[in-house]
Scaffold this active site. Structure first.
Site, PDB file in Angstrom:
ATOM      1  N   LYS A  69      -6.982  -6.724   3.408  1.00  0.00           N
ATOM      2  CA  LYS A  69      -8.026  -6.550   2.391  1.00  0.00           C
ATOM      3  C   LYS A  69      -7.819  -7.447   1.165  1.00  0.00           C
ATOM      4  O   LYS A  69      -8.786  -7.880   0.544  1.00  0.00           O
ATOM      5  CB  LYS A  69      -8.124  -5.077   1.973  1.00  0.00           C
ATOM      6  CG  LYS A  69      -8.701  -4.196   3.083  1.00  0.00           C
ATOM      7  CD  LYS A  69      -8.906  -2.764   2.636  1.00  0.00           C
ATOM      8  CE  LYS A  69      -9.345  -1.895   3.813  1.00  0.00           C
ATOM      9  NZ  LYS A  69      -9.606  -0.505   3.425  1.00  0.00           N
ATOM     10  N   ASP A 105     -15.473   1.071   0.361  1.00  0.00           N
ATOM     11  CA  ASP A 105     -14.657   2.271   0.551  1.00  0.00           C
ATOM     12  C   ASP A 105     -14.963   3.347  -0.496  1.00  0.00           C
ATOM     13  O   ASP A 105     -15.101   4.533  -0.167  1.00  0.00           O
ATOM     14  CB  ASP A 105     -13.159   1.931   0.486  1.00  0.00           C
ATOM     15  CG  ASP A 105     -12.646   1.301   1.779  1.00  0.00           C
ATOM     16  OD1 ASP A 105     -13.250   1.530   2.839  1.00  0.00           O
ATOM     17  OD2 ASP A 105     -11.638   0.566   1.711  1.00  0.00           O
ATOM     18  N   GLY A 133      -3.780   0.667  -2.125  1.00  0.00           N
ATOM     19  CA  GLY A 133      -5.103   0.050  -2.012  1.00  0.00           C
ATOM     20  C   GLY A 133      -6.225   1.070  -1.901  1.00  0.00           C
ATOM     21  O   GLY A 133      -7.292   0.895  -2.502  1.00  0.00           O
TER      22      GLY A 133
HETATM   23  P1  NDP Z   1      -0.662   1.957   0.626  1.00  0.00           P
HETATM   24  O1  NDP Z   1       0.506   1.732   1.506  1.00  0.00           O
HETATM   25  O2  NDP Z   1      -1.287   0.831  -0.101  1.00  0.00           O
HETATM   26  O3  NDP Z   1      -0.321   3.090  -0.493  1.00  0.00           O
HETATM   27  C1  NDP Z   1       0.503   4.124  -0.173  1.00  0.00           C
HETATM   28  C2  NDP Z   1       0.571   5.140  -1.326  1.00  0.00           C
HETATM   29  O4  NDP Z   1       1.077   6.348  -0.779  1.00  0.00           O
HETATM   30  C3  NDP Z   1       1.498   4.716  -2.451  1.00  0.00           C
HETATM   31  O5  NDP Z   1       0.926   5.119  -3.667  1.00  0.00           O
HETATM   32  C4  NDP Z   1       2.770   5.498  -2.131  1.00  0.00           C
HETATM   33  O6  NDP Z   1       3.537   5.849  -3.273  1.00  0.00           O
HETATM   34  C5  NDP Z   1       2.208   6.755  -1.524  1.00  0.00           C
HETATM   35  N1  NDP Z   1       3.168   7.408  -0.625  1.00  0.00           N
HETATM   36  C6  NDP Z   1       3.644   6.946   0.563  1.00  0.00           C
HETATM   37  N2  NDP Z   1       4.480   7.846   1.115  1.00  0.00           N
HETATM   38  C7  NDP Z   1       4.552   8.890   0.249  1.00  0.00           C
HETATM   39  C8  NDP Z   1       5.271  10.137   0.257  1.00  0.00           C
HETATM   40  N3  NDP Z   1       6.073  10.469   1.269  1.00  0.00           N
HETATM   41  N4  NDP Z   1       5.082  10.973  -0.786  1.00  0.00           N
HETATM   42  C9  NDP Z   1       4.267  10.645  -1.817  1.00  0.00           C
HETATM   43  N5  NDP Z   1       3.572   9.480  -1.882  1.00  0.00           N
HETATM   44  C10 NDP Z   1       3.715   8.621  -0.852  1.00  0.00           C
HETATM   45  O7  NDP Z   1      -1.731   2.689   1.581  1.00  0.00           O
HETATM   46  P2  NDP Z   1      -3.322   2.681   1.419  1.00  0.00           P
HETATM   47  O8  NDP Z   1      -3.641   2.947   0.002  1.00  0.00           O
HETATM   48  O9  NDP Z   1      -3.880   1.481   2.070  1.00  0.00           O
HETATM   49  O10 NDP Z   1      -3.764   3.918   2.356  1.00  0.00           O
HETATM   50  C11 NDP Z   1      -3.452   5.267   2.021  1.00  0.00           C
HETATM   51  C12 NDP Z   1      -4.075   6.214   3.066  1.00  0.00           C
HETATM   52  O11 NDP Z   1      -5.496   6.218   3.018  1.00  0.00           O
HETATM   53  C13 NDP Z   1      -3.719   5.864   4.510  1.00  0.00           C
HETATM   54  O12 NDP Z   1      -3.331   7.041   5.151  1.00  0.00           O
HETATM   55  C14 NDP Z   1      -5.002   5.311   5.085  1.00  0.00           C
HETATM   56  O13 NDP Z   1      -5.088   5.561   6.482  1.00  0.00           O
HETATM   57  C15 NDP Z   1      -6.055   6.090   4.320  1.00  0.00           C
HETATM   58  N6  NDP Z   1      -7.381   5.398   4.228  1.00  0.00           N
HETATM   59  C16 NDP Z   1      -8.501   6.019   4.758  1.00  0.00           C
HETATM   60  C17 NDP Z   1      -9.764   5.430   4.676  1.00  0.00           C
HETATM   61  C18 NDP Z   1     -10.974   6.124   5.261  1.00  0.00           C
HETATM   62  O14 NDP Z   1     -12.024   5.487   5.411  1.00  0.00           O
HETATM   63  N7  NDP Z   1     -10.886   7.394   5.574  1.00  0.00           N
HETATM   64  C19 NDP Z   1      -9.946   4.124   4.011  1.00  0.00           C
HETATM   65  C20 NDP Z   1      -8.722   3.553   3.472  1.00  0.00           C
HETATM   66  C21 NDP Z   1      -7.500   4.187   3.608  1.00  0.00           C
HETATM   67  P3  NDP Z   1       4.536   4.792  -3.971  1.00  0.00           P
HETATM   68  O15 NDP Z   1       3.681   3.907  -4.829  1.00  0.00           O
HETATM   69  O16 NDP Z   1       5.460   5.644  -4.759  1.00  0.00           O
HETATM   70  O17 NDP Z   1       5.223   4.052  -2.851  1.00  0.00           O
END
Ligand code: NDP
Length: 276
Positions: A69, A105, A133
């Site tokens: 993206k 989104d 993201g």
């Molecule tokens: P990123 O990898 O960019 O972001 C991950 C985020 O999750 C970070 O803020 C991270 O925190 C946090 N995180 C990861 N593991 C943990 C944990 N164990 N406990 C607490 N926080 C945690 O992922 P995306 O933003 O791209 O995607 C996030 C989710 O959204 C995914 O599951 C994806 O499938 C879903 N999604 C669904 C869509 C839909 O159309 N339904 C569209 C887009 C995404 P930290 O900064 O501390 O590492």
């Protein structure tokens, strides 16, 4: 003879499990649009070359998914304001030699919340968990609904603070611990925690009367976060399948100038997901 059917695809890596081809095929059938929609696997080091080849072979547009993206954001000649705010592009439109980048989104989430789930947002207290993201993409569209508060909680607090500075307004950053004692009408999980079978470390008792818990993840049955939310007093829960269908509808409308009826497509997709 040259095939003049308009071509679209979803590109990502991996892309084999994407449901977008099913969704767009159904939208096209429903609206009588002459188009095909495929999957386009891009090598991790060759996003631009893969997209360029598709575009010069009469491709009209692409959906872009993980992990491209940001690459799509850079690849676009011109971007919509909502793509600029998201810092990421999930929809490309190719027209008259120009490459337009959009991000649907956030609009997809807001439409799922307001139209499908009948969740009011104006004047409500919203908690958004995660600062990746997915979270960034939905901040501006949520703020545009004028909630009373939008609180962004993230494990790495610095990342939430950066976004709060970038967006300003009613967006505030918080650690998970500092949420204790607050109440929210809507709690959105935009973390990737579920992917590793974990839960974001939410203090108990955050759900206001009638509150909705929303997980951007989706799958068969309730996700672990939604199960925990019900146990902790959320009145309603919903997963991200509706967001997926609504962001697709928004992309389709940008490309074809007609808005498909998303409800029957979402119902059919739900049936397929629950059937496993
Ligand atoms: P990123 O990898 O960019 O972001 C991950 C985020 O999750 C970070 O803020 C991270 O925190 C946090 N995180 C990861 N593991 C943990 C944990 N164990 N406990 C607490 N926080 C945690 O992922 P995306 O933003 O791209 O995607 C996030 C989710 O959204 C995914 O599951 C994806 O499938 C879903 N999604 C669904 C869509 C839909 O159309 N339904 C569209 C887009 C995404 P930290 O900064 O501390 O590492």
């Amino acid at each position: 003879m040259h095939d003049m059917t308009d071509r679209y695809a979803v590109t990502g890596n991996p892309v084999a499990h994407s449901k977008s081809p099913q969704i767009h095929a159904e939208f096209a059938r429903q609206t009588g649009q002459d188009m095909v929609y495929e999957r386009l696997l891009a090598p991790l080091d060759a996003f631009d070359a893969t997209v360029e080849q598709f575009r010069t072979a009469a491709g009209k547009g692409l959906n872009v998914t993980v992990p491209f993206k940001e690459a799509a954001f850079r690849y676009a000649h011109r971007r919509t304001p909502r793509a600029e705010a998201a810092g990421a592009v999930n929809t490309l439109k190719f027209e008259n030699g120009e490459i337009l980048g959009d991000n649907t989104d956030g609009a997809g989430l807001v439409r799922d919340l307001t139209a499908n789930l009948k969740q009011a947002l104006a004047g409500k207290r919203i908690l958004l968990m995660g600062a990746g993201g997915a979270a960034r993409g939905v901040i501006a569209p949520l703020l545009a609904q004028q909630p009373a508060a939008l609180v962004l909680a993230n494990r790495t607090l610095a990342k939430a603070r950066q976004l709060a500075e970038l967006f300003g307004g009613t967006l505030t950053a918080s650690s998970y611990e500092a949420l204790a004692g607050q109440r929210f009408d809507l709690v959105i999980n935009a973390t990737a925690a579920s992917l590793s079978g974990e839960l974001p470390p939410l203090p108990p008792g955050l759900y206001a009367d009638g509150a909705l818990a929303y997980d951007m993840m989706y799958g068969r049955g309730h996700t672990p976060f939604l199960r925990a939310a019900l146990a902790d007093g959320a009145a309603r829960v919903a997963d991200g399948l509706g967001m997926l269908v609504e962001q697709a509808a928004e992309s389709f409308a940008l490309w074809r100038g007609v808005r498909p009826d998303s409800a029957p497509v979402l119902a059919e997709l739900r049936r397929l997901v629950e059937a496993g």
